[in-house]
Design a protein around this motif. Structure first.
Motif, PDB file in Angstrom:
ATOM      1  N   MET A  40       0.826  -1.157   0.078  1.00  0.00           N
ATOM      2  CA  MET A  40      -0.107   0.087  -0.003  1.00  0.00           C
ATOM      3  C   MET A  40       0.712   1.409   0.084  1.00  0.00           C
ATOM      4  SD  MET A  40      -2.924   0.981   2.679  1.00  0.00           S
ATOM      5  CE  MET A  40      -3.952  -0.478   2.272  1.00  0.00           C
ATOM      6  N   LYS A  41       0.603   2.100  -0.997  1.00  0.00           N
ATOM      7  CA  LYS A  41       1.473   3.359  -1.004  1.00  0.00           C
ATOM      8  C   LYS A  41       0.942   4.352  -0.010  1.00  0.00           C
ATOM      9  CE  LYS A  41       2.299   2.951  -5.917  1.00  0.00           C
ATOM     10  NZ  LYS A  41       1.738   1.563  -5.927  1.00  0.00           N
ATOM     11  N   VAL A  42       1.948   5.237   0.563  1.00  0.00           N
ATOM     12  CA  VAL A  42       1.903   6.182   1.559  1.00  0.00           C
ATOM     13  C   VAL A  42       2.181   7.583   0.877  1.00  0.00           C
ATOM     14  CG1 VAL A  42       2.865   6.978   3.821  1.00  0.00           C
ATOM     15  CG2 VAL A  42       2.543   4.596   3.441  1.00  0.00           C
ATOM     16  N   LEU A  43       1.312   8.467   0.762  1.00  0.00           N
ATOM     17  CA  LEU A  43       1.396   9.670   0.197  1.00  0.00           C
ATOM     18  C   LEU A  43       1.522  10.837   1.269  1.00  0.00           C
ATOM     19  CD1 LEU A  43      -0.104   8.402  -2.023  1.00  0.00           C
ATOM     20  CD2 LEU A  43      -1.120  10.463  -2.452  1.00  0.00           C
ATOM     21  N   ILE A  44       2.796  11.581   0.969  1.00  0.00           N
ATOM     22  CA  ILE A  44       3.149  12.714   2.018  1.00  0.00           C
ATOM     23  C   ILE A  44       3.276  14.084   1.455  1.00  0.00           C
ATOM     24  CG2 ILE A  44       4.870  13.340   3.753  1.00  0.00           C
ATOM     25  CD1 ILE A  44       5.854  10.226   3.761  1.00  0.00           C
ATOM     26  N   LEU A  45       2.394  14.655   1.993  1.00  0.00           N
ATOM     27  CA  LEU A  45       2.267  16.284   1.668  1.00  0.00           C
ATOM     28  C   LEU A  45       3.487  16.867   1.849  1.00  0.00           C
ATOM     29  CD1 LEU A  45      -1.333  16.640   2.210  1.00  0.00           C
ATOM     30  CD2 LEU A  45      -0.464  17.009   0.049  1.00  0.00           C
ATOM     31  N   HIS A  60       8.109   0.965  10.318  1.00  0.00           N
ATOM     32  CA  HIS A  60       7.769   0.122  11.441  1.00  0.00           C
ATOM     33  C   HIS A  60       6.595  -0.818  11.127  1.00  0.00           C
ATOM     34  CE1 HIS A  60       7.782  -1.363  15.540  1.00  0.00           C
ATOM     35  NE2 HIS A  60       6.460  -0.789  15.731  1.00  0.00           N
ATOM     36  N   TYR A  61       5.286  -0.138  10.533  1.00  0.00           N
ATOM     37  CA  TYR A  61       4.272  -1.278  10.529  1.00  0.00           C
ATOM     38  C   TYR A  61       4.418  -1.977   9.080  1.00  0.00           C
ATOM     39  CZ  TYR A  61       2.536   1.017  14.723  1.00  0.00           C
ATOM     40  OH  TYR A  61       2.373   1.569  15.884  1.00  0.00           O
ATOM     41  N   GLY A  62       5.465  -1.659   8.343  1.00  0.00           N
ATOM     42  CA  GLY A  62       5.386  -2.417   7.164  1.00  0.00           C
ATOM     43  C   GLY A  62       5.110  -1.939   6.114  1.00  0.00           C
ATOM     44  N   PHE A  63       4.855  -0.504   5.731  1.00  0.00           N
ATOM     45  CA  PHE A  63       4.448   0.446   4.882  1.00  0.00           C
ATOM     46  C   PHE A  63       5.615   1.197   4.363  1.00  0.00           C
ATOM     47  CE2 PHE A  63       0.862  -0.517   7.511  1.00  0.00           C
ATOM     48  CZ  PHE A  63       0.029  -0.948   6.519  1.00  0.00           C
ATOM     49  N   ASN A  64       6.240   0.695   3.106  1.00  0.00           N
ATOM     50  CA  ASN A  64       7.622   1.191   2.649  1.00  0.00           C
ATOM     51  C   ASN A  64       7.365   1.831   1.259  1.00  0.00           C
ATOM     52  OD1 ASN A  64       9.290   0.061   5.170  1.00  0.00           O
ATOM     53  ND2 ASN A  64       8.575  -1.773   4.365  1.00  0.00           N
ATOM     54  N   ASP A  65       6.305   1.977   0.812  1.00  0.00           N
ATOM     55  CA  ASP A  65       6.154   2.525  -0.634  1.00  0.00           C
ATOM     56  C   ASP A  65       5.741   3.804  -0.536  1.00  0.00           C
ATOM     57  OD1 ASP A  65       6.034   2.962  -3.314  1.00  0.00           O
ATOM     58  OD2 ASP A  65       4.726   1.020  -3.757  1.00  0.00           O
ATOM     59  N   PHE A  66       6.473   4.917  -0.460  1.00  0.00           N
ATOM     60  CA  PHE A  66       6.152   6.113  -0.558  1.00  0.00           C
ATOM     61  C   PHE A  66       6.178   6.921  -1.631  1.00  0.00           C
ATOM     62  CE2 PHE A  66       8.452   4.896   3.185  1.00  0.00           C
ATOM     63  CZ  PHE A  66       7.531   5.037   4.330  1.00  0.00           C
ATOM     64  N   ILE A  67       5.035   7.781  -1.674  1.00  0.00           N
ATOM     65  CA  ILE A  67       5.058   9.085  -2.831  1.00  0.00           C
ATOM     66  C   ILE A  67       5.201  10.597  -2.109  1.00  0.00           C
ATOM     67  CG2 ILE A  67       3.712   9.876  -4.493  1.00  0.00           C
ATOM     68  CD1 ILE A  67       2.444   7.328  -5.089  1.00  0.00           C
ATOM     69  N   ILE A  68       6.321  11.098  -2.190  1.00  0.00           N
ATOM     70  CA  ILE A  68       6.430  12.295  -1.686  1.00  0.00           C
ATOM     71  C   ILE A  68       5.972  13.610  -2.610  1.00  0.00           C
ATOM     72  CG2 ILE A  68       8.209  13.800  -0.485  1.00  0.00           C
ATOM     73  CD1 ILE A  68       7.973  10.946   0.710  1.00  0.00           C
ATOM     74  N   LEU A  69       5.084  14.262  -2.269  1.00  0.00           N
ATOM     75  CA  LEU A  69       4.226  15.440  -2.861  1.00  0.00           C
ATOM     76  C   LEU A  69       5.215  16.677  -2.795  1.00  0.00           C
ATOM     77  CD1 LEU A  69       0.591  14.360  -2.376  1.00  0.00           C
ATOM     78  CD2 LEU A  69       2.384  13.635  -4.206  1.00  0.00           C
ATOM     79  N   GLY A 122      -5.150  19.813  -1.997  1.00  0.00           N
ATOM     80  CA  GLY A 122      -5.949  18.890  -2.477  1.00  0.00           C
ATOM     81  C   GLY A 122      -5.647  18.472  -4.022  1.00  0.00           C
ATOM     82  N   SER A 123      -4.971  19.874  -4.764  1.00  0.00           N
ATOM     83  CA  SER A 123      -4.276  19.517  -6.055  1.00  0.00           C
ATOM     84  C   SER A 123      -2.971  18.865  -5.992  1.00  0.00           C
ATOM     85  CB  SER A 123      -4.154  20.794  -6.564  1.00  0.00           C
ATOM     86  OG  SER A 123      -5.530  21.564  -6.796  1.00  0.00           O
ATOM     87  N   ARG A 124      -2.390  19.062  -4.987  1.00  0.00           N
ATOM     88  CA  ARG A 124      -1.114  18.176  -4.806  1.00  0.00           C
ATOM     89  C   ARG A 124      -1.548  16.533  -4.828  1.00  0.00           C
ATOM     90  NH1 ARG A 124       3.286  21.656  -4.244  1.00  0.00           N
ATOM     91  NH2 ARG A 124       2.979  23.348  -2.768  1.00  0.00           N
ATOM     92  N   ILE A 125      -2.516  16.388  -4.131  1.00  0.00           N
ATOM     93  CA  ILE A 125      -2.714  14.906  -3.721  1.00  0.00           C
ATOM     94  C   ILE A 125      -3.173  14.400  -5.360  1.00  0.00           C
ATOM     95  CG2 ILE A 125      -4.296  13.374  -2.832  1.00  0.00           C
ATOM     96  CD1 ILE A 125      -4.320  15.381  -0.444  1.00  0.00           C
ATOM     97  N   PHE A 151      -4.877   3.853  -0.265  1.00  0.00           N
ATOM     98  CA  PHE A 151      -3.451   4.362  -0.079  1.00  0.00           C
ATOM     99  C   PHE A 151      -3.785   5.133   1.353  1.00  0.00           C
ATOM    100  CE2 PHE A 151      -6.110   7.531  -2.410  1.00  0.00           C
ATOM    101  CZ  PHE A 151      -5.752   8.785  -1.794  1.00  0.00           C
ATOM    102  N   MET A 152      -2.628   5.315   1.895  1.00  0.00           N
ATOM    103  CA  MET A 152      -2.486   6.176   3.261  1.00  0.00           C
ATOM    104  C   MET A 152      -1.858   7.558   2.684  1.00  0.00           C
ATOM    105  SD  MET A 152      -1.211   3.672   6.227  1.00  0.00           S
ATOM    106  CE  MET A 152      -2.142   2.052   6.202  1.00  0.00           C
ATOM    107  N   LEU A 153      -2.279   8.647   3.718  1.00  0.00           N
ATOM    108  CA  LEU A 153      -1.845   9.980   3.187  1.00  0.00           C
ATOM    109  C   LEU A 153      -1.559  10.735   4.631  1.00  0.00           C
ATOM    110  CD1 LEU A 153      -1.982  12.606   1.482  1.00  0.00           C
ATOM    111  CD2 LEU A 153      -4.343  12.613   2.118  1.00  0.00           C
ATOM    112  N   THR A 154      -0.618  11.539   4.710  1.00  0.00           N
ATOM    113  CA  THR A 154      -0.338  12.336   5.726  1.00  0.00           C
ATOM    114  C   THR A 154       0.419  13.649   5.346  1.00  0.00           C
ATOM    115  OG1 THR A 154      -0.051  12.468   8.325  1.00  0.00           O
ATOM    116  CG2 THR A 154       1.871  11.237   6.462  1.00  0.00           C
ATOM    117  N   TYR A 155       0.671  14.500   6.478  1.00  0.00           N
ATOM    118  CA  TYR A 155       1.273  15.824   6.344  1.00  0.00           C
ATOM    119  C   TYR A 155       2.842  15.607   6.586  1.00  0.00           C
ATOM    120  CZ  TYR A 155      -3.461  17.526   6.445  1.00  0.00           C
ATOM    121  OH  TYR A 155      -4.842  17.616   6.108  1.00  0.00           O
ATOM    122  N   GLY A 156       3.633  16.310   5.856  1.00  0.00           N
ATOM    123  CA  GLY A 156       4.949  16.262   6.119  1.00  0.00           C
ATOM    124  C   GLY A 156       5.461  16.995   7.563  1.00  0.00           C
TER     125      GLY A 156
END
Length: 276
Positions: A1-6, A44-53, A108-111, A123-128
């Motif tokens: 599962m991908k993790v998006l980071i703003l 740490h929880y096994g999510f290692n596929d990151f998309i940095i916006l 929103g447009s970044r996402i 997917f997961m999403l959080t702030y940087g």
């Protein structure tokens, strides 16, 4: 599962640090940027596929990961024959995609820039700029149970952020108000947006609708703020749920916030550090 980071904002309230670097690259402990700490939480929880916006000074983030091995490894450089040998390479099991989403683009447009990279999957999403000791696996389990478009980690801080009206029986979010005047809360719930989202691809539809609304009134579609029309419409349609987190959470907005986080790390009492 991908993790998006703003990671594209200007960080104006932390200008002491962000003149030369984007806020997610401000170091808070162990010589590591807060972005690294956020990624370690997910890893740490096994999510290692990151998309940095990225956006503002995004090249700094790109250069950081391009030079990651050299930065954190012991190396010998033999200048006589142009040989470089790395010792004790400190590696992470990460795949990191960096998407430049524009200097002045809103959240929103970044996402939405990541839509084609998510591949129509959850997917997961959080702030940087925010750290938390939330159990990511429990968060995901909660999301799977309600089967709606988005789960927001909701916390009880001192104010300043978007306030939620939560149904205490189902945890469905009835409405979302971003940064209300006077820090007033709705129904005295006090819970606010803490990031650490789990999202279904349907979320992109809501962002797209907000972009079309902008175009219809001749405004820039890149100015869609995720915390405005998209989250409000998701709440109105019963698609936004809260995962109530009662543990540690802190957003690095100011120099004091940065120093507070650094203090916790230096004194070996950083609640977000679950990894060894």
């Amino acid at each position: 599962m991908k993790v998006l980071i703003l990671a594209g904002g200007l960080g104006t309230r932390l200008s002491e640090e962000t003149t030369l670097k984007p806020k997610p690259m401000v170091e808070i402990g162990g010589g590591k940027p807060i972005l690294w700490h956020i990624m370690k939480i997910y890893s740490h929880y096994g999510f290692n596929d990151f998309i940095i916006l990225t956006g503002y000074k995004g090249h700094v983030i790109k250069e950081y990961f391009l030079n990651y091995y050299a930065r954190y490894s012991d190396i010998t450089i033999d200048m006589s024959n142009n040989d470089v040998h790395m010792h004790k390479m400190r590696i992470e099991p990460w795949k990191v995609t960096m998407l430049y989403t524009g200097q002045d683009t809103m959240t929103g447009s970044r996402i939405y820039h990541a839509k084609d990279f998510v591949n129509n999957e959850t997917f997961m999403l959080t702030y940087g700029d925010g750290l938390c000791d939330v159990d990511i696996n429990k968060l995901l389990d909660f999301h799977k149970k309600h089967k709606k478009a988005i789960t927001m980690t909701s916390i009880l801080p001192n104010g300043r952020f978007g306030v939620l009206d939560i149904n205490n029986t189902t945890n469905q979010i009835n409405s979302f108000v971003e940064k209300p005047k006077g820090d007033a809360n709705i129904n005295d719930s006090g819970y606010i947006n803490g990031g650490f989202f789990v999202c279904e691809p349907k979320v992109f539809d809501y962002i797209y609708q907000a972009q079309q609304k902008k175009l219809s009134i001749q405004e820039d579609p890149l100015s869609v703020v995720f915390e405005e029309d998209p989250l409000r419409d998701l709440a109105k349609d019963g698609e936004l749920y809260a995962y109530k987190h009662h543990g540690f959470w802190k957003c690095m907005d100011t120099l004091k916030d940065k120093n507070d986080l650094q203090y916790l790390w230096q004194h070996n009492c950083a609640p977000w550090k679950k990894w060894q």
